[in-house]
Design a protein around this motif. Structure first.
Motif, PDB file in Angstrom:
ATOM      1  N   UNK A   7      43.279 136.353-115.563  1.00 15.90           N
ATOM      2  CA  UNK A   7      42.351 134.777-115.776  1.00 15.90           C
ATOM      3  C   UNK A   7      42.518 134.122-114.817  1.00 15.90           C
ATOM      4  N   UNK A   8      43.686 133.903-114.718  1.00 17.17           N
ATOM      5  CA  UNK A   8      44.064 132.328-113.111  1.00 17.17           C
ATOM      6  C   UNK A   8      43.168 132.832-112.591  1.00 17.17           C
ATOM      7  N   UNK A   9      43.594 133.510-111.743  1.00 10.89           N
ATOM      8  CA  UNK A   9      43.034 134.324-110.463  1.00 10.89           C
ATOM      9  C   UNK A   9      41.612 134.200-110.511  1.00 10.89           C
ATOM     10  N   UNK A  10      41.203 135.073-112.169  1.00 20.18           N
ATOM     11  CA  UNK A  10      39.340 134.490-112.521  1.00 20.18           C
ATOM     12  C   UNK A  10      38.927 133.198-112.587  1.00 20.18           C
ATOM     13  N   UNK A  11      39.321 132.135-113.172  1.00 23.15           N
ATOM     14  CA  UNK A  11      39.099 131.095-113.333  1.00 23.15           C
ATOM     15  C   UNK A  11      39.014 130.292-112.071  1.00 23.15           C
ATOM     16  N   UNK A  21      36.384 122.718-109.873  1.00 23.22           N
ATOM     17  CA  UNK A  21      36.114 122.283-108.387  1.00 23.22           C
ATOM     18  C   UNK A  21      36.408 121.134-107.371  1.00 23.22           C
ATOM     19  N   UNK A  22      37.988 120.189-108.302  1.00 22.76           N
ATOM     20  CA  UNK A  22      38.899 119.478-107.791  1.00 22.76           C
ATOM     21  C   UNK A  22      39.793 120.923-106.725  1.00 22.76           C
ATOM     22  N   UNK A  23      40.287 121.586-107.557  1.00 24.25           N
ATOM     23  CA  UNK A  23      41.449 122.263-107.373  1.00 24.25           C
ATOM     24  C   UNK A  23      41.502 123.603-105.999  1.00 24.25           C
ATOM     25  N   UNK A  24      39.183 124.129-105.862  1.00 19.23           N
ATOM     26  CA  UNK A  24      38.833 124.099-104.910  1.00 19.23           C
ATOM     27  C   UNK A  24      38.990 123.649-103.779  1.00 19.23           C
ATOM     28  N   UNK A  25      38.438 122.596-104.229  1.00 20.53           N
ATOM     29  CA  UNK A  25      38.922 121.145-102.698  1.00 20.53           C
ATOM     30  C   UNK A  25      39.822 121.017-102.182  1.00 20.53           C
ATOM     31  N   UNK A  38      44.758 135.187-102.400  1.00 19.89           N
ATOM     32  CA  UNK A  38      44.580 136.980-102.485  1.00 19.89           C
ATOM     33  C   UNK A  38      45.943 137.083-101.824  1.00 19.89           C
ATOM     34  N   UNK A  39      46.638 136.995-101.595  1.00 18.84           N
ATOM     35  CA  UNK A  39      47.723 137.377-100.825  1.00 18.84           C
ATOM     36  C   UNK A  39      48.766 137.041-101.908  1.00 18.84           C
ATOM     37  N   UNK A  90      45.647 122.467-114.225  1.00 23.38           N
ATOM     38  CA  UNK A  90      46.284 122.919-112.289  1.00 23.38           C
ATOM     39  C   UNK A  90      46.349 124.393-111.863  1.00 23.38           C
ATOM     40  N   UNK A  91      46.081 124.794-111.187  1.00 20.07           N
ATOM     41  CA  UNK A  91      46.923 125.431-109.841  1.00 20.07           C
ATOM     42  C   UNK A  91      48.102 126.089-110.331  1.00 20.07           C
ATOM     43  N   UNK A  92      48.252 127.448-110.292  1.00 20.67           N
ATOM     44  CA  UNK A  92      49.115 128.392-110.927  1.00 20.67           C
ATOM     45  C   UNK A  92      49.270 128.776-109.714  1.00 20.67           C
TER      46      UNK A  92
END
Length: 334
Positions: A7-11, A21-25, A38-39, A90-92
């Protein structure tokens, strides 16, 4: 926990909220590529409603309903006692066993917050921070026994090792080595043991303390008892603050850097500035604390000289109760 990780990976890729968006930035700014994501399994914990709804639907498929379902999420450390997502926004990073079974998560803020940047899953029946060693599932035993084992402070500090395909780094769940950690190190039989602390006082403090524990233990490194010759502290030199900056961002060659900058624990200790080892105490409240641990004794010129350190104006400052931690017999060899 496997479902939570999915679920976290998908989100991380599909959630369109400002937090996501902030997490991806944040990841993009640190040059963390999709391949690395991915690794190491980086994900994103969204707001409370989305998380709980998704996981409750999953538990419903397993015939787990209502209060029992909420209790299951709580016992797994995914929600708190108030029913809110423990890692919201948060990023996990998944924390797994050597077999890849996920036990818990570590999560980081991405909004510039400086306090409580990281959170670990709360302790439960299958996870304890004192027993955590991040990186076990990706550890390359052949590299460990050929090059050595590296202990770093933070999860992102291992990313340079992944990038350089040298998977021989582990992260301690707690700042101090525990008997569990020592038993794992012993079982891995590394060729050498490197401790690479962050370039700050807390990192230096922890490195010296952990080196002392290793030298005082009965673990085996390169078929010999742990000793000055097979345990090294490797400082991060210059403006680089941690192994992530040095090995991932700047792409310093890890093997070469470790070998060229390794110090025995005693060498590392003696080279530290005096202010790193002492603190000044006025009354019962420390005004400045730079100690190896919290049990300092009144200093004398004699015990300072034992580690090659002299304290100028000792007599003049004695009234301020200058203290130094008596350096352990394991590092000094006395």
């Amino acid at each position: 926990m496997k479902k939570a990780q999915e679920f976290f990976r998908e989100q991380l890729t599909q959630n369109s909220s400002e937090q996501a968006n902030n997490a991806r930035k944040y990841l993009s700014k640190r040059n963390i590529t999709q391949e690395l994501i991915e690794k190491v399994g980086i994900g994103f914990a969204p707001n409370n409603q989305i998380l709980i709804k998704s996981l409750l639907e999953y538990l419903k498929e397993k015939n787990i309903y209502g209060v029992k379902a909420l209790r299951t999420l709580f016992e797994c450390g995914l929600i708190n006692q108030q029913g809110y997502s423990f890692f919201q926004g948060r990023i996990t990073f998944p924390i797994a066993t050597v077999d890849g079974n996920i036990l818990a998560f570590n999560a980081r803020v991405t909004n510039g917050q400086t306090e409580n940047k990281y959170k670990n899953s709360p302790a439960n029946i299958i996870f304890s921070k004192k027993h955590m060693l991040y990186g076990l599932e990706n550890l390359d035993l052949e590299v460990v026994q050929r090059e050595g084992l590296v202990l770093v402070e933070g999860i992102t500090d291992t990313f340079g090792f992944v990038k350089q395909e040298l998977n021989n780094a582990l992260v301690l769940g707690s700042a101090k080595l525990t008997p569990y950690h020592l038993s794992i190190i012993h079982a891995l039989r590394p060729k050498h043991l490197y401790i690479v602390p962050d370039n700050d006082l807390a990192g230096i403090h922890g490195a010296i303390s952990n080196a002392n524990k290793i030298l005082g233990s009965r673990i085996t490194i390169n078929s010999k008892s742990a000793r000055q010759e097979n345990v090294s502290i490797v400082p991060i030199n210059g403006e680089k603050s941690d192994p992530f900056d040095l090995f991932f961002t700047q792409e310093y060659d890890i093997s070469r850097y470790l070998k060229q900058n390794a110090h025995t624990p005693l060498e590392f200790l003696v080279k530290q500035p005096l202010e790193t080892l002492i603190y000044y105490q006025q009354g019962d409240k420390p005004s400045k604390q730079f100690i190896l641990n919290n049990t300092g004794n009144i200093a004398t010129p004699i015990n300072l000289e034992q580690v090659g350190i002299t304290l100028t104006h000792y007599e003049e400052q004695k009234e301020s109760r200058i203290r130094i931690e008596p350096v352990s017999k394991y590092i000094l060899g006395i």
